[in-house]
Design an enzyme around this catalytic site. Structure first.
Site, PDB file in Angstrom:
ATOM      1  CG  ASP A 173      37.202  33.637  38.012  1.00 28.80           C
ATOM      2  OD1 ASP A 173      37.114  32.402  38.030  1.00 28.80           O
ATOM      3  OD2 ASP A 173      38.237  34.238  37.636  1.00 28.80           O
ATOM      4  CE1 TYR A 216      43.770  36.895  37.565  1.00 32.20           C
ATOM      5  CE2 TYR A 216      41.537  36.944  38.400  1.00 32.20           C
ATOM      6  CZ  TYR A 216      42.465  36.484  37.487  1.00 32.20           C
ATOM      7  OH  TYR A 216      42.068  35.627  36.494  1.00 32.20           O
ATOM      8  CE  LYS A 240      40.921  31.844  37.845  1.00 32.61           C
ATOM      9  NZ  LYS A 240      40.720  33.286  37.994  1.00 32.61           N
ATOM     10  CG  HIS A 278      46.114  31.336  37.320  1.00 33.46           C
ATOM     11  ND1 HIS A 278      46.000  32.434  38.137  1.00 33.46           N
ATOM     12  CD2 HIS A 278      45.563  31.714  36.139  1.00 33.46           C
ATOM     13  CE1 HIS A 278      45.409  33.423  37.472  1.00 33.46           C
ATOM     14  NE2 HIS A 278      45.138  33.001  36.257  1.00 33.46           N
TER      15      HIS A 278
HETATM   16  P1  NAD Z   1      36.522  40.154  29.251  1.00 33.64           P
HETATM   17  O1  NAD Z   1      36.371  39.484  27.938  1.00 33.64           O
HETATM   18  O2  NAD Z   1      35.549  39.910  30.336  1.00 33.64           O
HETATM   19  O3  NAD Z   1      36.644  41.686  28.892  1.00 33.64           O
HETATM   20  C1  NAD Z   1      36.578  42.702  29.842  1.00 33.64           C
HETATM   21  C2  NAD Z   1      36.515  44.029  29.088  1.00 33.64           C
HETATM   22  O4  NAD Z   1      35.362  44.025  28.239  1.00 33.64           O
HETATM   23  C3  NAD Z   1      36.293  45.195  30.037  1.00 33.64           C
HETATM   24  O5  NAD Z   1      37.500  45.695  30.514  1.00 33.64           O
HETATM   25  C4  NAD Z   1      35.541  46.165  29.149  1.00 33.64           C
HETATM   26  O6  NAD Z   1      36.495  46.881  28.395  1.00 33.64           O
HETATM   27  C5  NAD Z   1      34.779  45.288  28.234  1.00 33.64           C
HETATM   28  N1  NAD Z   1      33.341  45.153  28.618  1.00 33.64           N
HETATM   29  C6  NAD Z   1      32.803  44.508  29.695  1.00 33.64           C
HETATM   30  N2  NAD Z   1      31.461  44.588  29.670  1.00 33.64           N
HETATM   31  C7  NAD Z   1      31.146  45.301  28.562  1.00 33.64           C
HETATM   32  C8  NAD Z   1      29.919  45.725  27.999  1.00 33.64           C
HETATM   33  N3  NAD Z   1      28.743  45.416  28.542  1.00 33.64           N
HETATM   34  N4  NAD Z   1      29.970  46.450  26.847  1.00 33.64           N
HETATM   35  C9  NAD Z   1      31.139  46.761  26.263  1.00 33.64           C
HETATM   36  N5  NAD Z   1      32.341  46.377  26.747  1.00 33.64           N
HETATM   37  C10 NAD Z   1      32.338  45.658  27.891  1.00 33.64           C
HETATM   38  O7  NAD Z   1      38.027  39.853  29.750  1.00 33.64           O
HETATM   39  P2  NAD Z   1      38.703  39.403  31.101  1.00 33.64           P
HETATM   40  O8  NAD Z   1      38.434  40.334  32.217  1.00 33.64           O
HETATM   41  O9  NAD Z   1      40.120  39.157  30.793  1.00 33.64           O
HETATM   42  O10 NAD Z   1      37.994  38.008  31.416  1.00 33.64           O
HETATM   43  C11 NAD Z   1      36.957  37.848  32.363  1.00 33.64           C
HETATM   44  C12 NAD Z   1      37.465  37.178  33.607  1.00 33.64           C
HETATM   45  O11 NAD Z   1      38.092  35.936  33.296  1.00 33.64           O
HETATM   46  C13 NAD Z   1      38.584  37.937  34.349  1.00 33.64           C
HETATM   47  O12 NAD Z   1      38.147  39.069  35.024  1.00 33.64           O
HETATM   48  C14 NAD Z   1      39.127  36.846  35.210  1.00 33.64           C
HETATM   49  O13 NAD Z   1      38.277  36.598  36.316  1.00 33.64           O
HETATM   50  C15 NAD Z   1      39.104  35.668  34.239  1.00 33.64           C
HETATM   51  N6  NAD Z   1      40.407  35.493  33.546  1.00 33.64           N
HETATM   52  C16 NAD Z   1      41.097  34.352  33.785  1.00 33.64           C
HETATM   53  C17 NAD Z   1      42.330  34.132  33.191  1.00 33.64           C
HETATM   54  C18 NAD Z   1      43.057  32.849  33.463  1.00 33.64           C
HETATM   55  O14 NAD Z   1      44.234  32.733  33.069  1.00 33.64           O
HETATM   56  N7  NAD Z   1      42.449  31.909  34.128  1.00 33.64           N
HETATM   57  C19 NAD Z   1      42.881  35.087  32.320  1.00 33.64           C
HETATM   58  C20 NAD Z   1      42.145  36.256  32.079  1.00 33.64           C
HETATM   59  C21 NAD Z   1      40.906  36.436  32.680  1.00 33.64           C
END
Ligand code: NAD
Length: 278
Positions: free
Chosen positions: A48, A53, A78, A109
């Site tokens: 994704d 990004y 997106k 987005h």
């Molecule tokens: P997330 O909830 O996936 O959190 C990521 C964080 O969680 C990492 O930086 C790390 O600190 C922690 N983490 C990951 N695996 C872990 C584990 N096994 N144990 C402990 N901590 C752990 O947050 P995100 O990255 O914001 O969301 C996931 C994806 O969603 C993004 O990478 C992106 O692709 C998407 N996203 C979309 C939007 C949108 O507006 N459409 C906004 C934000 C994110």
């Protein structure tokens, strides 16, 4: 390279999406090719990304280097806010950067309700889907009223709504609306972006102990058990494997209910109703 045993979910136009992928928000361009290559080696097949990004080219480089047949991969990108008035051009640019002829899922987005371009952009996405260059189309951060406008004005129901969703922000009304209309829910920030004490809460840690799993696996299992699509972000290879090992245990009804009880109406990202910045 062998794919991990991750189930597919059928979207409303029949396209199949792996229920779990890797998100690359805030993965720096200089690191993205390595991160995505690691994920593909670990067995992920769903990535994704987004124009916003700034790492589509690096995602594309990892895909090309992997040698994995294109039809075994699921790539989402997106339309960024600054391009809502030129969706076709923006889409072409994303294809070029990713180095692919088509994406599997293309999303608007943010709705930017005060800007008023989302409906026109949605019509453009419908044309893109008809051209075969996006296998499925959908939206992100759309609230009920934003979805309703697309349903009222066009004949194509978004395949997904990608929204902030985690135990502290469960979006029950919106997810019920989506379920009734065949819109799959993709949970972004499934682990609350590492911005809370979610993984230390007893509702999570007690289930982790009971199943011999980590707190992150319990929260991700809570999502997938309710039919959501998730793509937790990590740059660490061991955590990629950890985050995908969700399909060999099941939370009990009581464990799910305990995590449900964490609902607090707390969002860590922007409010889609007020984000209008292009
Ligand atoms: P997330 O909830 O996936 O959190 C990521 C964080 O969680 C990492 O930086 C790390 O600190 C922690 N983490 C990951 N695996 C872990 C584990 N096994 N144990 C402990 N901590 C752990 O947050 P995100 O990255 O914001 O969301 C996931 C994806 O969603 C993004 O990478 C992106 O692709 C998407 N996203 C979309 C939007 C949108 O507006 N459409 C906004 C934000 C994110």
């Amino acid at each position: 390279m062998t794919a991990l045993p991750i189930p597919n979910i059928a979207l409303n136009n029949g396209t199949e999406i792996p229920q779990l992928g890797l998100g690359v928000f805030l993965v720096q361009p200089g690191e993205t090719e390595r991160v995505v290559s690691d994920a593909l080696e670990v067995g992920y097949r769903h990535i994704d990304t987004a124009a916003l990004y700034g790492n589509e080219a690096e995602v594309g480089a990892a895909i090309a280097a992997s040698g994995i047949p294109r039809d075994e991969l699921f790539i989402t990108t997106k339309l960024q806010n600054s391009d809502q008035d030129r969706p076709h051009e923006a889409f072409e640019r994303s294809l070029e950067l990713l180095g692919v002829d088509a994406v599997d899922l293309y999303l608007i987005h943010w709705p930017m309700p005060e800007v008023g371009l989302a409906l026109g952009a949605w019509r453009a996405l419908i044309e893109i889907a008809e051209s075969g260059r996006a296998r499925a189309i959908g939206v992100s951060n759309f609230e009920i009223e934003h979805l309703q406008q697309l349903l009222d004005e066009t004949d194509v129901v978004p395949a997904v709504d990608q929204i902030e969703l985690h135990p502290f922000h469960q979006r029950r009304e919106l997810t019920a609306f989506c379920a009734e209309r065949g819109i799959a829910v993709e949970a972004w920030g499934p682990l609350s972006q590492g911005k809370s004490d979610l993984l230390e809460r007893p509702e999570v840690t007690s289930a982790a102990e009971a199943h011999g799993k980590t707190p992150a696996q319990v929260v991700l299992r809570w999502h997938v058990q309710q039919g959501r699509i998730v793509f937790p972000k990590t740059t660490h290879r061991e955590r990629m494997a950890e985050n995908a090992a969700l399909f060999d245990f099941e939370l009990s009804g009581a464990e799910v209910a305990a995590i449900d009880s964490l609902e607090a109406g707390t969002n860590f990202g922007p409010d889609p109703r007020t984000l209008n910045a292009r």
